[in-house]
Design a protein around this motif. Structure first.
Motif, PDB file in Angstrom:
ATOM      1  N   ARG A  44       0.814  -1.221   0.000  1.00  0.00           N
ATOM      2  CA  ARG A  44       0.000   0.000   0.000  1.00  0.00           C
ATOM      3  C   ARG A  44       0.848   1.271   0.000  1.00  0.00           C
ATOM      4  O   ARG A  44       0.314   2.364  -0.044  1.00  0.00           O
ATOM      5  N   PHE A  51      -3.173   2.859  -7.745  1.00  0.00           N
ATOM      6  CA  PHE A  51      -4.473   2.311  -7.367  1.00  0.00           C
ATOM      7  C   PHE A  51      -5.512   2.485  -8.474  1.00  0.00           C
ATOM      8  O   PHE A  51      -6.613   1.954  -8.380  1.00  0.00           O
ATOM      9  N   ARG A  52      -5.158   3.231  -9.525  1.00  0.00           N
ATOM     10  CA  ARG A  52      -6.045   3.352 -10.689  1.00  0.00           C
ATOM     11  C   ARG A  52      -5.751   2.250 -11.711  1.00  0.00           C
ATOM     12  O   ARG A  52      -6.490   2.081 -12.666  1.00  0.00           O
ATOM     13  N   ARG A  54      -5.920  -1.257 -12.834  1.00  0.00           N
ATOM     14  CA  ARG A  54      -6.770  -2.403 -12.501  1.00  0.00           C
ATOM     15  C   ARG A  54      -5.955  -3.664 -12.225  1.00  0.00           C
ATOM     16  O   ARG A  54      -6.267  -4.429 -11.312  1.00  0.00           O
ATOM     17  N   VAL A  57      -4.439  -3.464  -8.707  1.00  0.00           N
ATOM     18  CA  VAL A  57      -5.458  -3.640  -7.675  1.00  0.00           C
ATOM     19  C   VAL A  57      -5.877  -5.107  -7.591  1.00  0.00           C
ATOM     20  O   VAL A  57      -6.025  -5.658  -6.490  1.00  0.00           O
ATOM     21  N   THR A  58      -6.033  -5.755  -8.743  1.00  0.00           N
ATOM     22  CA  THR A  58      -6.392  -7.182  -8.753  1.00  0.00           C
ATOM     23  C   THR A  58      -5.309  -8.006  -8.064  1.00  0.00           C
ATOM     24  O   THR A  58      -5.593  -8.893  -7.253  1.00  0.00           O
ATOM     25  N   MET A  60      -3.149  -6.910  -5.830  1.00  0.00           N
ATOM     26  CA  MET A  60      -3.158  -6.573  -4.414  1.00  0.00           C
ATOM     27  C   MET A  60      -4.259  -7.337  -3.680  1.00  0.00           C
ATOM     28  O   MET A  60      -4.037  -7.891  -2.603  1.00  0.00           O
ATOM     29  N   HIS A  61      -5.452  -7.398  -4.277  1.00  0.00           N
ATOM     30  CA  HIS A  61      -6.560  -8.104  -3.628  1.00  0.00           C
ATOM     31  C   HIS A  61      -6.270  -9.596  -3.499  1.00  0.00           C
ATOM     32  O   HIS A  61      -6.622 -10.214  -2.487  1.00  0.00           O
ATOM     33  N   HIS A  95      -8.313  -5.291   5.559  1.00  0.00           N
ATOM     34  CA  HIS A  95      -8.185  -5.228   4.101  1.00  0.00           C
ATOM     35  C   HIS A  95      -8.909  -6.405   3.447  1.00  0.00           C
ATOM     36  O   HIS A  95      -8.510  -6.872   2.386  1.00  0.00           O
TER      37      HIS A  95
END
Length: 197
Positions: A44, A51-52, A54, A57-58, A60-61, A95
């Motif tokens: 993070r 964070f824009r 995709r 972010v995928t 990271m998740h 999270h």
């Protein structure tokens, strides 16, 4: 060699007393939990524009989900012992993606405080706010900011009347006036950035 009666008693007392000393030794933070927490935080610590992306972010998740599995295994095994262990675990579940993740995060944060972690207080407030948001209830401390693409950041829905600022202070949460000032500054900076050619 024969022991005197006094020496024999002293030997027995020392033998019996030894485990008590071992039990009173300070408990160390779990190194695996510390490493999981460090990974949770480091992903993070990137530029906001990441964070824009995709794909980022995928990724990271997916990594967050794997860390929750690891943390749950430590929790189920009884390997979390210290306030810092529980605080770190609370951040990992904060999270998450489900109301149950956030409710577990809140329970872990409360355990952190009960185990002596003063830093656990803020995450206890934040996890409760996030849990409330996930079940479509207003947050009560004001720790969670929501931002959609076409609207300014907001703290709403927010039940501002339930918790007084004095209780926010106990949890290390800023007063409402400070929250509003920070939010206004964030929105002004976002607007200024969007206005640049």
């Amino acid at each position: 060699m024969r022991l005197s009666c006094a020496a024999a008693v002293a030997a027995v007392v020392l033998a019996i007393g030894a485990p008590a000393f071992a039990q009173n030794a300070p408990v160390q933070d779990n190194a695996e939990m510390a490493a999981i927490f460090a990974a949770d935080q480091s992903i993070r610590q990137v530029a906001p524009e990441r964070f824009r992306d995709r794909a980022f972010v995928t990724e990271m998740h997916a990594a967050d989900a794997a860390r929750r599995v690891q943390t749950r295994a430590l929790l189920d095994a009884g390997a979390l012992q210290t306030g810092e262990d529980y605080r770190a675990a609370a951040f990992v579940f904060q999270h998450g993606s489900t109301p149950e993740d956030y409710l577990l995060a809140h329970s872990l944060a409360v355990a952190a405080v009960a185990k002596g972690s003063p830093e656990g207080a803020w995450i206890a407030a934040a996890t409760l706010d996030r849990y409330l948001q996930m079940i479509d209830k207003p947050q009560i401390y004001g720790t969670q900011t929501r931002k959609t693409r076409d609207a300014p950041a907001t703290l709403e829905p927010y039940d501002r009347a339930l918790v007084p600022d004095s209780l926010r202070a106990v949890f290390g949460v800023p007063r409402q006036a400070e929250q509003d000032a920070r939010l206004a500054a964030v929105n002004a900076a976002t607007e200024a950035a969007a206005a640049k050619p």
